[in-house]
Every structure is written in C-alpha cells, then in structure tokens.
Design a protein around this motif. Structure first.
Motif, PDB file in Angstrom:
ATOM      1  N   ALA A   1       0.826  -1.206   0.000  1.00  0.00           N
ATOM      2  CA  ALA A   1       0.000   0.000   0.000  1.00  0.00           C
ATOM      3  C   ALA A   1       0.863   1.260   0.000  1.00  0.00           C
ATOM      4  O   ALA A   1       0.550   2.239  -0.682  1.00  0.00           O
TER       5      ALA A   1
ATOM      6  N   LEU B   1      -1.076   6.648   5.028  1.00  0.00           N
ATOM      7  CA  LEU B   1      -1.096   5.197   5.122  1.00  0.00           C
ATOM      8  C   LEU B   1      -1.543   4.824   6.520  1.00  0.00           C
ATOM      9  O   LEU B   1      -0.830   5.061   7.493  1.00  0.00           O
TER      10      LEU B   1
ATOM     11  N   ARG C   1      -5.060   1.004   4.750  1.00  0.00           N
ATOM     12  CA  ARG C   1      -5.728   1.988   3.884  1.00  0.00           C
ATOM     13  C   ARG C   1      -4.717   3.008   3.372  1.00  0.00           C
ATOM     14  O   ARG C   1      -3.986   3.609   4.163  1.00  0.00           O
ATOM     15  N   ALA C   2      -4.676   3.182   2.052  1.00  0.00           N
ATOM     16  CA  ALA C   2      -3.804   4.175   1.427  1.00  0.00           C
ATOM     17  C   ALA C   2      -4.668   5.231   0.757  1.00  0.00           C
ATOM     18  O   ALA C   2      -5.558   4.914  -0.038  1.00  0.00           O
TER      19      ALA C   2
ATOM     20  N   ILE D   1      -2.829   6.990  -6.642  1.00  0.00           N
ATOM     21  CA  ILE D   1      -2.613   5.644  -6.106  1.00  0.00           C
ATOM     22  C   ILE D   1      -2.512   4.674  -7.274  1.00  0.00           C
ATOM     23  O   ILE D   1      -3.413   4.606  -8.113  1.00  0.00           O
TER      24      ILE D   1
ATOM     25  N   LEU E   1      -1.755   0.708  -7.933  1.00  0.00           N
ATOM     26  CA  LEU E   1      -1.493  -0.681  -7.542  1.00  0.00           C
ATOM     27  C   LEU E   1      -1.233  -1.473  -8.807  1.00  0.00           C
ATOM     28  O   LEU E   1      -2.126  -1.627  -9.644  1.00  0.00           O
TER      29      LEU E   1
ATOM     30  N   LEU F   1      -7.193   3.044  -1.620  1.00  0.00           N
ATOM     31  CA  LEU F   1      -6.824   1.630  -1.713  1.00  0.00           C
ATOM     32  C   LEU F   1      -7.002   0.997  -0.348  1.00  0.00           C
ATOM     33  O   LEU F   1      -6.461   1.490   0.647  1.00  0.00           O
TER      34      LEU F   1
END
Length: 219
Positions: A123, A133, A149-150, A155, A157, A204
């Motif tokens: 994350a 974060l 949780r980000a 963001i 990924l 995220l």
C-alpha cells in the motif's frame, strides 16, 4: 502458490536486494567522493549523506527481517510495537507518506503481523505521490480484523500485485509480486480471508480477517 519453497525464498531475496540497491549504492558513492574530497564543508556533506544512506539501509533490513524472515522470535505472537517501528522506519525517509497506527493490542499472531507488514509495504508503494497510510487491527466477533488503507493524490497498484493478492496460486510469482503472494499465503495459512478494494475507488483498501485461536484446556 505453485512454486517450490526454495524458489520462493529466492524471489523474496531478489526483492530485498532490489530495495537495498539504492541506499547501499549511495553508501559506496559517498565513500568514493569522501576519499577524493578535501573541502571541509563538502566532506561534512558527504558524511551526512553516508549517515542517511546507512540509516535507510538499516531500516529496510529491519523491516524485511520481520516481514520476510524469522525476526520476532519463534513464539506464536509478535509485539505490535516491533511491527510499528518497522513500518515507520521503512517510510522514515519518505516525507510524503504519513503513517497512522491504530493497533491497540500489545501482541498479534505472527502470521497476522507478517501479513500486515507485507500489505503495508504494498500500500505504501502504491502512494506514488505520497499520502496517508493507515494500519489498523482489532479483535471482533471471534475474528481478528486487519485493515490497511492508502489515501493520496495518485494511487497505483500494479495489476500484477492486484492479481497476486486476489488470485494467489493462479498467477506467476515474480520478485515484484513476491510480497503480495506472501501476504495472501499467510492469510490462507491462518485460515483467513483477504479482500482488496475495487480499482476504481479513490482509496486503496486491504482487509484481512483471521479466526481467533482459542487457548486449549489447561493440562
């Protein structure tokens, strides 16, 4: 995962070496500059850079030792203060990432700690422009719930990591995806479930849920 344990260990080592290459390389460059530099101010600057690189290398090693290795001892639980220190150390040089720690329990099962660390690593890497974060864990309804949780401006990924987290053994393991495969394997070994937020959400979220192991009867 359909991969031999020795091969998987090699991939984890490759990931570790990749992340250490930059700070260790900076140490080497700093030493070379220091050997040729005569100006006192520049020598002090070189020493400062060497100190920063050494701290970054040490912090990464401490994190990976706990996330990938046998740090934390051979007991069934790990001190959550050790996990917090490892995460904060990993991102200490990244001033754009702020860590929020919401874990009150003094210890957590080792598999849960290692899953939490690897999810936090993924994350944090996804916050390409920095952000918040947050890491939380609590026991509720006979289960241990972990949330990572980000939240940031951008963001990202990697699809390879998302597939590894969601599908596990159905995807190829690479050095880049090794931490994601490890996180999923740790959750599965603990009899838990791993959830990943949808790609189109503004934040995220990773969630892991483990059944709480009840102590056996006294002998």
């Amino acid at each position: 995962m359909n991969i031999h344990p020795t091969d998987f260990a090699s991939l984890l080592c490759s990931r570790l070496c990749h992340d250490l290459l930059s700070p260790v390389g900076a140490l080497n460059n700093g030493l070379e500059l220091l050997a040729d530099e005569q100006d006192p101010d520049m020598r002090q600057r070189c020493l400062d850079l060497l100190g920063e690189s050494a701290r970054a290398s040490a912090n990464k090693l401490k994190f990976f030792r706990l996330a990938f290795g046998a740090a934390g001892g051979f007991g069934e639980t790990v001190d959550t203060r050790e996990a917090r220190a490892a995460i904060e150390g990993l991102f200490a040089d990244n001033k754009r990432v702020t860590i929020g720690w919401m874990v009150d329990a003094p210890t957590l099962p080792k598999q849960a700690i290692k899953a939490l660390l690897n999810l936090a690593l993924i994350a944090g890497d996804a916050l390409v422009r920095g952000g918040q974060l947050d890491i939380g864990a609590e026991e509720t309804g006979g289960r241990l719930e972990i949330v990572v949780r980000a939240d940031g401006q951008r963001i990202v990924l990697d699809p390879e990591l998302r597939k590894a987290l969601e599908s596990g053994g159905e995807t190829e393991v690479t050095p880049r995806s090794a931490a994601a495969h490890l996180a999923r394997s740790l959750v599965e070994l603990g009899g838990g479930e791993l959830l990943v937020s949808e790609a189109d959400l503004p934040v995220l979220l990773f969630g892991a849920s483990f059944p709480v192991q009840q102590p056996g009867p006294a002998q």
